[in-house]
Enzyme design. Structure first.
Site, PDB file in Angstrom:
ATOM      1  CG  ASP A 396      -4.750  -3.920   9.662  1.00 40.82           C
ATOM      2  OD1 ASP A 396      -4.835  -5.140   9.460  1.00 40.82           O
ATOM      3  OD2 ASP A 396      -5.734  -3.159   9.777  1.00 40.82           O
ATOM      4  CD  GLU A 425      -4.028  -7.108   6.058  1.00 42.30           C
ATOM      5  OE1 GLU A 425      -5.020  -7.854   6.042  1.00 42.30           O
ATOM      6  OE2 GLU A 425      -4.123  -5.869   6.227  1.00 42.30           O
TER       7      GLU A 425
END
Length: 669
Positions: A396, A425
């Site tokens: 993330d 990401e």
């Protein structure tokens, strides 16, 4: 004591000898990422092309080869390079294992080949070549006496050849010297005159196949229970056949850890949660534990292990979210306050991206007193989950963490298991995305999510498949995520979902969907690319059989991906001419397996288009009026496209795409 003059003379001679060793020029090597600062990416069992400019002064015949080796054993392998013209050379290596490798380029003057070329010209011009014949024999003798010696079988062949020459006349000698077999023998056995090796070794990391070809399905485990009952790892096991039957091979979960209570978010990101609101899974950590714990409502670590094993039995790998952030209740805040930022009033600093604030999350910092403790702790988190069978991590927001940390962490993990895959990401600036890929991320989110025009898709895919990024960046084309409800899907209805599915799954080697996509879920927060009633903040009761789903399309496309090797080669992409800006027309060609696919995709979800297109006969050396056998992979029809230009209609309410397989040899399977 040596005189100063004699010392200078000797030094000068040594310098000249050293400089003279490197007669050939070797440059323009591809791939070579930032001068060897970063490793190129390959995939085990897949062809890996290497190119270089290799040339020398004069007109002699030049040879070139790639030397390559595994970093562990350093056993040397050699692959001859083929001349492409204009001093450019190419070889293709197939690395066998998921490991670190390196290669370099060598080049040399082939004196016998040069002799053979020049003598052939003289013979063709009717010139006398008696002296040339003697020179050719001398080159054979030099090859036999060379050190290192030729291979044993080539030494035998050289002796036999010289024996024949001694017993034949001048015409016979010339015939033997000019024979193609002799040229081949000397190519193998002849001395490598002025052998030059490139100045550096170039690193390559070879991934396992799933790094380059995968289909991801994302779900929230807590939404797999009956109705709005909190799901568990055991209820996820019940969902595995569904995911498998859709054709996916990676099942990805957002964070599965305990969720904090302090400043917990309510439904639709509300700051006033109801008592039973589950909170955002990205607010990691509570009195139940942190990043190495599981949410107690999901079950136990033993339940998780059972899920991983069951997924394996279904042909699925589990991917976990590695989110380096904490709720204000995370155990690390008490155990390691030095890892966090504190405000002048003594309160902890919440995460924010001004003017947005994330009151349920606090971020660690990576420097000052966080070195080395935080870095080591995060490494142990990844190793912990590897110990529980997880080898894929979606990371993330890696672009908000220091580059040196990622380079160190990924290298550390590869020492334990080189098959671990990290997906970045990072929807951020292009150079930052590319830097993360260079640092070692095996896959990367991309701008595909927002490319929905013919020009935009063509330009972006050309950059990814033909630009420098192809050597180190592997995109993963997610069509949606819990954070991103694209505007295109909000306004395009069922046809739009089918369009984006086909584009993602056939343009990309890696692609993914977040659950709800298969039932065309697109209800937005007005004016935003966000989902209304977002699953990030509540448990959803999904009806995956509701009318209008596209599960049959998903099964079909995933089956085609598995059956056709061309779809497993991301860089095997070619764009072709369709004379309509609403039609994206492209091919995936893999000559090695005879897999040739063409795709027409209608980008307009609102109305039918009739258009002309060109069959790429030229790709197979065929004239414009030739015919080529074609198979309709959607309907099973088989026929011949005669000539280059044809007409087609696509209707978004019928099927907004067409997929064809070409049979250039004329076979009809």
């Amino acid at each position: 004591m040596r005189s100063p003059g004699r010392s200078r003379t000797r030094t000068g001679a040594d310098a000249i000898k050293h400089a003279a060793r490197f007669r050939l020029a070797i440059e323009g090597i591809m791939p070579d990422i930032d001068g060897g600062r970063f490793v190129a990416k390959a995939q085990c069992g897949e062809p890996f092309p290497i190119e270089a400019d290799v040339f020398c002064d004069g007109h002699d015949v030049i040879r070139a080869a790639v030397l390559w080796w595994a970093s562990e054993d350093r056993a040397l392998h050699e692959q001859q390079m083929a001349a492409l013209g204009n001093d450019r050379w190419r070889a293709t290596i197939t690395f066998p294992d998921n490991a670190s490798y390196a290669f370099t380029i060598i080049g040399w003057r082939d004196l016998f080949a040069s002799w053979h070329m020049d003598t052939g010209k003289k013979i063709a011009a009717g010139q006398t070549v008696s002296l040339e014949a003697r020179e050719g024999v001398d080159l054979l003798r030099a090859a036999l006496a060379a050190r290192p010696a030729p291979a044993p079988q080539d030494r035998i062949a050289l002796r036999d050849l010289l024996g024949k020459i001694e017993t034949t006349d001048s015409a016979g000698t010339l015939d033997l010297l000019m024979a193609g077999e002799t040229l081949d023998l000397m190519h193998r056995a002849g001395p490598r005159t002025h052998l030059t090796r490139y100045e550096r070794d170039i690193p390559v990391f070879v991934d396992r196949p799933r790094a380059g070809f995968s289909a991801w399905y994302e779900l929230f485990p807590r939404s797999t229970g009956a109705g709005t009952e909190h799901g568990t790892f055991r209820t996820v096991i019940d969902r595995l056949p569904y995911v498998r039957d859709l054709g996916f091979d990676v099942l990805y979960f957002p964070p599965i850890h305990p969720i904090g209570r302090t400043n917990r978010k309510g439904r639709n990101n509300s700051l006033t949660p109801a008592p039973d609101d589950p909170g955002s899974p990205y607010a990691i950590g509570s009195t139940d534990g942190g990043h190495d714990a599981v949410h107690p409502d999901l079950g136990t670590l033993e339940d998780f292990d059972a899920l991983v094993a069951a997924a394996h039995d279904h042909g699925l790998e589990i991917a976990l979210d590695f989110a380096i952030q904490c709720s204000p209740d995370h155990p690390w805040i008490i155990e390691h306050p030095e890892w966090f930022d504190w405000r002048p009033d003594g309160t902890i600093k919440f995460a924010e991206n001004p003017p947005k604030k994330y009151e349920d999350i606090v971020n660690v910092h990576f420097y000052r007193d966080a070195i080395p403790g935080l870095w080591l702790a995060l490494r142990e988190v990844v190793l912990f989950w590897i110990g529980h069978g997880v080898r894929i991590f979606r990371v993330d927001n890696p672009h908000t963490k220091p580059f040196p940390f990622w380079e160190w962490l990924i290298a550390e993990i590869r020492r334990t298991d080189p098959g671990v895959i990290f997906l970045a990401e990072a929807f951020t600036r292009p150079k930052v995305m590319k830097r993360l890929a260079k640092l070692g991320f095996n896959q990367s989110y991309s701008y595909f999510t927002w490319r929905d025009t013919k020009a935009g898709l063509t330009e972006y895919l050309t950059e990814l498949t033909a630009g420098d990024a192809r050597h180190y960046m592997r995109p993963n084309f997610f069509v949606n995520t819990p954070d991103i409800n694209p505007y295109f899907l909000q306004s395009s209805g069922r046809p739009g979902f089918r369009i984006r599915l086909v584009l993602a799954a056939t343009l990309g080697g890696n692609y993914g969907i977040y659950n709800g996509f298969e039932i065309c879920e697109a209800a937005p927060v007005p004016g935003k690319e966000e989902y209304l009633d977002s699953e990030k903040y509540e448990i959803r009761d999904w009806d995956f059989d509701r009318a209008g789903h596209i599960k049959d399309d998903i099964r079909l496309i995933n089956r085609l991906r598995a059956d056709h090797p061309a779809l497993q080669r991301f860089a095997a992409l070619k764009f072709f001419n369709a004379f309509d800006d609403a039609i994206l027309y492209y091919g995936k060609f893999d000559p090695g397996t005879g897999s040739y696919l063409l795709f027409h995709v209608l980008l307009d979800p609102h109305g039918p288009h009739d258009f002309a297109f060109e069959v790429p006969l030229w790709e197979f050396g065929l004239p414009d009026d030739a015919g080529i056998a074609v198979e309709d992979l959607l309907n099973g029809n088989r026929f011949v496209w005669q000539g280059k230009t044809h007409q087609l209609t696509l209707d978004p309410d019928d099927r907004p795409y067409a997929i064809w397989r070409l049979h250039p040899a004329g076979d009809q399977p």
